[in-house]
Motif scaffolding. Structure first.
Motif, mmCIF file in Angstrom:
data_model
loop_
_atom_site.group_PDB
_atom_site.id
_atom_site.type_symbol
_atom_site.label_atom_id
_atom_site.label_comp_id
_atom_site.label_asym_id
_atom_site.label_seq_id
_atom_site.Cartn_x
_atom_site.Cartn_y
_atom_site.Cartn_z
ATOM 1 N N LEU A 45 0.882 -1.248 0.179
ATOM 2 C CA LEU A 45 -0.102 0.000 0.126
ATOM 3 C C LEU A 45 0.905 1.236 -0.100
ATOM 4 O O LEU A 45 0.738 2.069 -0.662
ATOM 5 C CB LEU A 45 -0.910 -0.117 1.349
ATOM 6 N N PRO A 46 2.013 1.541 0.576
ATOM 7 C CA PRO A 46 2.748 2.869 0.850
ATOM 8 C C PRO A 46 3.184 2.940 -0.564
ATOM 9 O O PRO A 46 3.292 4.056 -0.782
ATOM 10 C CB PRO A 46 3.797 2.242 1.805
ATOM 11 N N PHE A 47 3.710 1.931 -1.578
ATOM 12 C CA PHE A 47 4.033 2.206 -2.860
ATOM 13 C C PHE A 47 3.191 3.134 -3.459
ATOM 14 O O PHE A 47 3.351 3.459 -4.528
ATOM 15 C CB PHE A 47 4.533 1.079 -3.524
ATOM 16 N N ALA A 48 1.636 3.004 -3.288
ATOM 17 C CA ALA A 48 0.812 3.694 -4.086
ATOM 18 C C ALA A 48 1.168 5.406 -4.107
ATOM 19 O O ALA A 48 0.632 5.946 -4.840
ATOM 20 C CB ALA A 48 -0.462 3.258 -3.613
ATOM 21 N N PHE A 49 1.769 5.645 -3.060
ATOM 22 C CA PHE A 49 2.084 7.086 -2.926
ATOM 23 C C PHE A 49 3.455 7.540 -3.242
ATOM 24 O O PHE A 49 3.834 8.618 -3.119
ATOM 25 C CB PHE A 49 1.750 7.529 -1.389
ATOM 26 N N MET A 50 4.128 6.456 -3.735
ATOM 27 C CA MET A 50 5.440 6.986 -4.331
ATOM 28 C C MET A 50 5.715 6.726 -5.752
ATOM 29 O O MET A 50 4.902 5.869 -6.257
ATOM 30 C CB MET A 50 6.624 6.227 -3.263
ATOM 31 N N SER A 51 6.921 6.995 -6.159
ATOM 32 C CA SER A 51 7.134 6.682 -7.601
ATOM 33 C C SER A 51 7.357 5.284 -7.666
ATOM 34 O O SER A 51 7.837 4.354 -6.893
ATOM 35 C CB SER A 51 8.577 7.283 -7.948
ATOM 36 N N TRP A 52 7.137 4.749 -8.901
ATOM 37 C CA TRP A 52 6.930 3.065 -9.101
ATOM 38 C C TRP A 52 8.417 2.738 -8.873
ATOM 39 O O TRP A 52 8.636 1.403 -8.689
ATOM 40 C CB TRP A 52 6.289 2.968 -10.532
ATOM 41 N N HIS A 53 9.368 3.726 -9.244
ATOM 42 C CA HIS A 53 10.918 2.997 -9.115
ATOM 43 C C HIS A 53 11.103 2.464 -7.683
ATOM 44 O O HIS A 53 11.922 1.428 -7.623
ATOM 45 C CB HIS A 53 11.763 4.385 -9.147
ATOM 46 N N PHE A 54 10.266 2.853 -6.629
ATOM 47 C CA PHE A 54 10.729 2.306 -5.395
ATOM 48 C C PHE A 54 10.295 0.881 -5.085
ATOM 49 O O PHE A 54 10.799 0.212 -4.141
ATOM 50 C CB PHE A 54 10.172 3.084 -4.093
ATOM 51 N N LEU A 55 9.599 0.473 -6.209
ATOM 52 C CA LEU A 55 9.002 -0.923 -6.108
ATOM 53 C C LEU A 55 10.243 -1.959 -6.178
ATOM 54 O O LEU A 55 10.167 -2.983 -5.844
ATOM 55 C CB LEU A 55 8.055 -1.290 -7.042
ATOM 56 N N LEU A 56 11.181 -1.397 -6.872
ATOM 57 C CA LEU A 56 12.606 -1.951 -7.261
ATOM 58 C C LEU A 56 13.397 -2.382 -5.706
ATOM 59 O O LEU A 56 13.940 -3.406 -5.991
ATOM 60 C CB LEU A 56 13.608 -1.421 -7.984
ATOM 61 N N ALA A 57 12.873 -1.845 -4.852
ATOM 62 C CA ALA A 57 13.445 -1.963 -3.512
ATOM 63 C C ALA A 57 13.244 -3.475 -2.871
ATOM 64 O O ALA A 57 13.717 -4.107 -2.183
ATOM 65 C CB ALA A 57 13.302 -1.072 -2.393
#
Length: 270
Positions: free
Chosen positions: A208-220
Motif C-alpha cells: 500500500l505505501p508504494f501507491a503514494f511513491m514513484s514506481w521506481h521504489f518498488l525495485l527495493a
C-alpha cells in the motif's frame, strides 16, 4: 467482523507489547490465522517510530530523533525481532551441527556473537535512517506541515516495517518449521503453512505505501526478497528449515536491506 478483530488483536499481542482488549487470548487457532495481519502490525510500529522521530527532530536534533525512533520501535515490540536476530547470531556463530545450533538458540543467555550482532544491526539501522531524510525532496522547500515535509521518510518507514514483516510470512509458506514444537512460542503460527488466499492479504497490505511513491521504489522489494530467501536457504542447509528466531532475524535483515535499497534508488535512479 468480531472474529477478524480478535485475530488482529492476537497478532498485535504476539508481535508487540501494546495493550489489547481483555477478550484477546493465546488461542492457537487465532494465532495461526494472525499472520495475515503482520504487515499491518508493522504499520503500527512504524507509526510510533515515525511520530517519535518527528517530535524529537523538531525540539532536539535529527541524530537524537533517529535514536529515539529506534528505541521507540524496540519498546513497542519488546525487542521481539532483535532478540531473534541475536539468538541466530549466537547459534550459527557458535554451533557446527544442527543439534548444537538449536540448543544454543534455545539458551536464554546472550553470547559474544549475539552482542556483536545486536550492536552491529542497531548501528547500521541508525546510519541508514540518518541517510533517509537527506534524500527527501520536500526538505528543500519545507512547508509548515511537518508530516508533508517528511512524507517520503514516513512512507519509507511504513513500507520497511510492513515489507520486512511480510518476508517471514512468505518464508513460512515455502520452508518447514524445525525445533521442539511443544516448547516453542511460535508453534501455533508455524504449524500450518499459510495458504495462497491468506498470503494475498499481507502482500496487498505491505504494498500500500508504494501507491503514494514513484514506481521506481518498488525495485527495493527485489533485493529484500532475495536476501530473505537466501537466509531461509542458509537456515535450511544447516538446520533443515527455520525457527521463530530465524524469522526474527529475517525481519531485521530485510528491514535494513530495504532501507539500503531505498537510499540507492533515491541516489542513482530517481
Amino acid at each position: 467482523m468480531k472474529k477478524e478483530l480478535r485475530i488482529f488483536f492476537t497478532a498485535m499481542m504476539f508481535l508487540t507489547r501494546l495493550p489489547v482488549p481483555r477478550f484477546t487470548d493465546h488461542s492457537p487457532d487465532y494465532l495461526e490465522k494472525s499472520v495475515k495481519y503482520f504487515p499491518l502490525i508493522g504499520y503500527m510500529v512504524a507509526a510510533i517510530s515515525g511520530l517519535t522521530f518527528l517530535i524529537f527532530n523538531k525540539y532536539i536534533s535529527e541524530d537524537i530523533a533517529i535514536a529515539a525512533s529506534i528505541i521507540a520501535g524496540i519498546l513497542t515490540t519488546g525487542a521481539f525481532h532483535e532478540d531473534g536476530f541475536a539468538d541466530v547470531c549466537d547459534a550459527f556463530g557458535g554451533g557446527w551441527t544442527k543439534e548444537k545450533i538449536l540448543m544454543i538458540m534455545k539458551d536464554s543467555r546472550l553470547g559474544s556473537y549475539g552482542v556483536i550482532g545486536m550492536l552491529s544491526i542497531l548501528f547500521c539501522k541508525f546510519l541508514l535512517l540518518k541517510e533517509l531524510p537527506k534524500f527527501t525532496p520536500d526538505l528543500q522547500a519545507p512547508s509548515i506541515n511537518i508530516f508533508y515535509n517528511y512524507r517520503y521518510f514516513l512512507l519509507t518507514l511504513l513500507a520497511a516495517h510492513a515489507i520486512s514483516r511480510l518476508m517471514p510470512v512468505l518464508v513460512m509458506r515455502f520452508y518447514d518449521y524445525v525445533t521442539d514444537p511443544d516448547s516453542s512460542k511460535s508453534k501455533p503460527v508455524a504449524t500450518r503453512k499459510p495458504t495462497v488466499p491468506v498470503l494475498l492479504i499481507p502482500i496487498i497490505t505491505a504494498l500500500l505505501p508504494f501507491a503514494f511513491m514513484s514506481w521506481h521504489f518498488l525495485l527495493a522489494i527485489v533485493p529484500v526478497v532475495y536476501v530473505a530467501f537466501s537466509l531461509a536457504k542458509y537456515f535450511k542447509k544447516w538446520i533443515g528449515g527455520y525457527t521463530g528466531d530465524c524469522l526474527g532475524a529475517i525481519q531485521q535483515v530485510s528491514e535494513l536491506c530495504f532501507y539500503l535499497s531505498m537510499i540507492i534508488i533515491w541516489r542513482y535512479v530517481i
